[in-house]
Design a protein around this motif. Structure first.
Motif, PDB file in Angstrom:
ATOM      1  N   PRO A 172       0.965  -1.264   0.148  1.00 54.73           N
ATOM      2  CA  PRO A 172      -0.037   0.030  -0.018  1.00 54.73           C
ATOM      3  C   PRO A 172       0.796   1.446  -0.041  1.00 54.73           C
ATOM      4  CG  PRO A 172       0.078  -0.924   2.346  1.00 54.73           C
ATOM      5  CD  PRO A 172       0.931  -1.909   1.433  1.00 54.73           C
ATOM      6  N   CYS A 174       1.065   5.918  -1.012  1.00 61.24           N
ATOM      7  CA  CYS A 174       0.424   7.046  -1.460  1.00 61.24           C
ATOM      8  C   CYS A 174       1.805   7.684  -1.974  1.00 61.24           C
ATOM      9  CB  CYS A 174      -0.240   7.430  -0.335  1.00 61.24           C
ATOM     10  SG  CYS A 174       0.708   8.439   0.838  1.00 61.24           S
ATOM     11  N   PRO A 182       4.114  11.169   3.937  1.00 62.99           N
ATOM     12  CA  PRO A 182       3.155  10.689   3.236  1.00 62.99           C
ATOM     13  C   PRO A 182       2.140  11.753   3.006  1.00 62.99           C
ATOM     14  CG  PRO A 182       3.507   9.036   5.095  1.00 62.99           C
ATOM     15  CD  PRO A 182       4.542  10.307   5.049  1.00 62.99           C
ATOM     16  N   ILE A 186      -2.554   8.880   7.541  1.00 59.10           N
ATOM     17  CA  ILE A 186      -3.532   7.940   7.688  1.00 59.10           C
ATOM     18  C   ILE A 186      -3.490   7.425   9.279  1.00 59.10           C
ATOM     19  CG2 ILE A 186      -3.311   6.863   5.559  1.00 59.10           C
ATOM     20  CD1 ILE A 186      -1.593   4.839   6.585  1.00 59.10           C
ATOM     21  N   THR A 237      -1.735   7.088  -8.431  1.00 63.79           N
ATOM     22  CA  THR A 237      -1.202   7.574  -7.063  1.00 63.79           C
ATOM     23  C   THR A 237      -0.085   8.342  -7.304  1.00 63.79           C
ATOM     24  OG1 THR A 237      -1.570   4.912  -6.771  1.00 63.79           O
ATOM     25  CG2 THR A 237      -0.156   6.073  -5.337  1.00 63.79           C
ATOM     26  N   VAL A 243      -4.608   6.096  -2.197  1.00 57.55           N
ATOM     27  CA  VAL A 243      -3.857   5.214  -1.751  1.00 57.55           C
ATOM     28  C   VAL A 243      -4.267   4.174  -2.513  1.00 57.55           C
ATOM     29  CG1 VAL A 243      -3.469   3.558   0.139  1.00 57.55           C
ATOM     30  CG2 VAL A 243      -3.510   5.972   0.880  1.00 57.55           C
ATOM     31  N   LEU A 263       3.281   2.139   3.158  1.00 58.58           N
ATOM     32  CA  LEU A 263       2.219   2.164   4.015  1.00 58.58           C
ATOM     33  C   LEU A 263       2.189   0.521   4.516  1.00 58.58           C
ATOM     34  CD1 LEU A 263      -0.506   4.694   2.723  1.00 58.58           C
ATOM     35  CD2 LEU A 263       1.437   5.375   4.044  1.00 58.58           C
TER      36      LEU A 263
END
Length: 301
Positions: A172, A174, A182, A186, A237, A243, A263
Motif C-alpha cells: 500500500p 501513497c 505521506p 492515515i 497514485t 492510496v 504504508l
C-alpha cells in the motif's frame, strides 16, 4: 474468393470514390468495379448502395467492415509468422499480464538474450485472466503470471509444469508531500481516498479480505478510481489521487526516490508469487531452451 477483393473493398471505403480507389489499387475503374461486383456475388449480398449519388455502404457492409479489416490483418500476420518460422526456425510464444510486462519481464528478456541470443521468442501481453485462457487454448507455450502466495494455478490438464521464479510484496502506497512525508496522514485522519482494483480482478479478490475489509472498518474510504490497469493506478497514485496497493517490482524506483511512500507497516499487504507454466509433451527447442534457463539462475523478481 480472392484476397484482393477484400483489399479493394476496404480501399474503396478509405478513398471514398471508385475512381480514387481504382487509382490507389493501380487498376482501371471498370476493372475495379468488376472486382467489387465479384466480391458481392461471392458474399451473396450487396455492399454498395448504388442508388445513392455518393458512396454509401449497405447495412451489411457497415456491420462487417471491422471484421473484414481484422481478418485481413490476421491473415497477413499469419503469413509473416509462417515466413519467419520458415526462414529462422520455430519460436516460443510467452503470454504475460500487463503488470509483469513492465516490471519483471524486461529483466527476464535480458537474461534470455544474454544466455540464448539465437532463441526466438514472441511476447503477448493481456489481462491475467485472458493470458490464462490463451495458455489453456494452446495459443501460447509459456504463461508468466502472478499468484497469491500458497495458491498456484490449478489446471485440469495434469501435463503442466510450473517454475517458481520469486515473490514480491503488494505494497500500500501513497504519494509524498513536499517534505517527503505521506500525502495522507492515515494515522490521524478518518477519510481516506482509495484507488482500487475491480472487484472481479485477480488483484481485487486478493485484497478483498482482510486488507480492504480492515481498511473499510478503520476509515471512511472513498473509492476515487476502480480499475484493473495496475500501471494506470501507479500514475494516479503518483499524482496524489489516493492510496493504492501496487506490486513492489513495479514501484521499486518510486520508493527509492521517495516519490511514493510505503504504508505496509500500517495497512499490510499480501505476498505474490511470480511463476511460469508450460505444457509438457509439446515442446520445441526454443521452449526447452528458455525453460531450462528459468531453472538455472533467472533474475530476481
Amino acid at each position: 474468393m480472392k484476397i484482393e477483393w477484400i483489399e479493394d473493398f476496404l480501399a474503396l471505403i478509405d478513398a471514398g470514390t471508385f475512381s480514387q480507389a481504382a487509382e490507389l489499387r493501380h487498376v482501371t475503374q471498370p476493372a475495379f468495379s468488376r472486382r467489387i461486383r465479384q466480391l458481392e456475388e461471392w458474399l451473396g449480398v450487396e455492399l454498395i448502395d448504388r442508388h445513392s449519388s455518393r458512396l454509401t455502404l449497405t447495412a451489411h457492409a457497415n456491420a462487417y467492415e471491422g471484421a473484414m479489416r481484422d481478418w485481413l490483418a490476421h491473415l497477413y500476420a499469419m503469413r509473416s509468422r509462417i515466413r519467419a518460422d520458415a526462414l529462422h526456425g520455430p519460436r516460443a510464444i510467452l503470454t504475460t499480464q500487463h503488470t509483469l510486462m513492465v516490471s519483471y519481464l524486461p529483466r527476464l528478456l535480458r537474461y534470455f538474450r544474454q544466455n540464448a541470443p539465437d532463441t526466438r521468442l514472441q511476447v503477448r501481453s493481456s489481462d491475467r485472466s485472458e493470458c490464462i485462457c490463451n495458455f489453456q487454448r494452446g495459443e501460447a507455450d509459456l504463461l508468466l503470471c502472478s499468484e497469491l502466495e500458497g495458491v498456484p494455478l490449478s489446471f485440469d490438464d495434469e501435463e503442466i509444469e510450473r517454475i517458481h521464479l520469486g515473490t514480491e510484496q503488494l505494497i500500500p502506497v501513497c504519494a509524498s508531500n513536499r517534505f517527503g512525508k505521506p500525502l495522507f496522514n492515515i494515522e490521524n485522519q478518518s477519510h481516506l481516498p482509495l484507488i482500487g482494483y475491480s472487484a472481479d480482478s485477480f488483484m481485487g479478490s486478493t485484497l478483498a479480505s482482510p486488507y480492504l475489509l480492515n481498511l473499510q472498518r478503520r476509515y471512511d474510504t472513498e473509492l476515487v478510481c476502480e480499475t484493473s490497469f495496475t500501471i494506470g493506478m501507479r500514475e494516479l497514485t503518483l499524482a496524489g489521487l489516493g492510496v493504492s496497493w501496487l506490486p513492489s517490482g513495479l514501484i521499486e524506483d518510486d520508493l527509492i526516490s521517495g516519490k511514493l511512500i510505503s504504508l505496509i507497516d500500517l495497512l499490510g499487504g499480501p505476498r505474490l508469487v511470480v511463476a511460469c507454466y508450460r505444457r509438457t509433451g509439446e515442446d520445441t527447442l526454443p521452449v526447452d531452451t528458455l525453460w531450462n534457463l528459468m531453472h538455472q539462475s533467472p533474475p530476481v523478481v
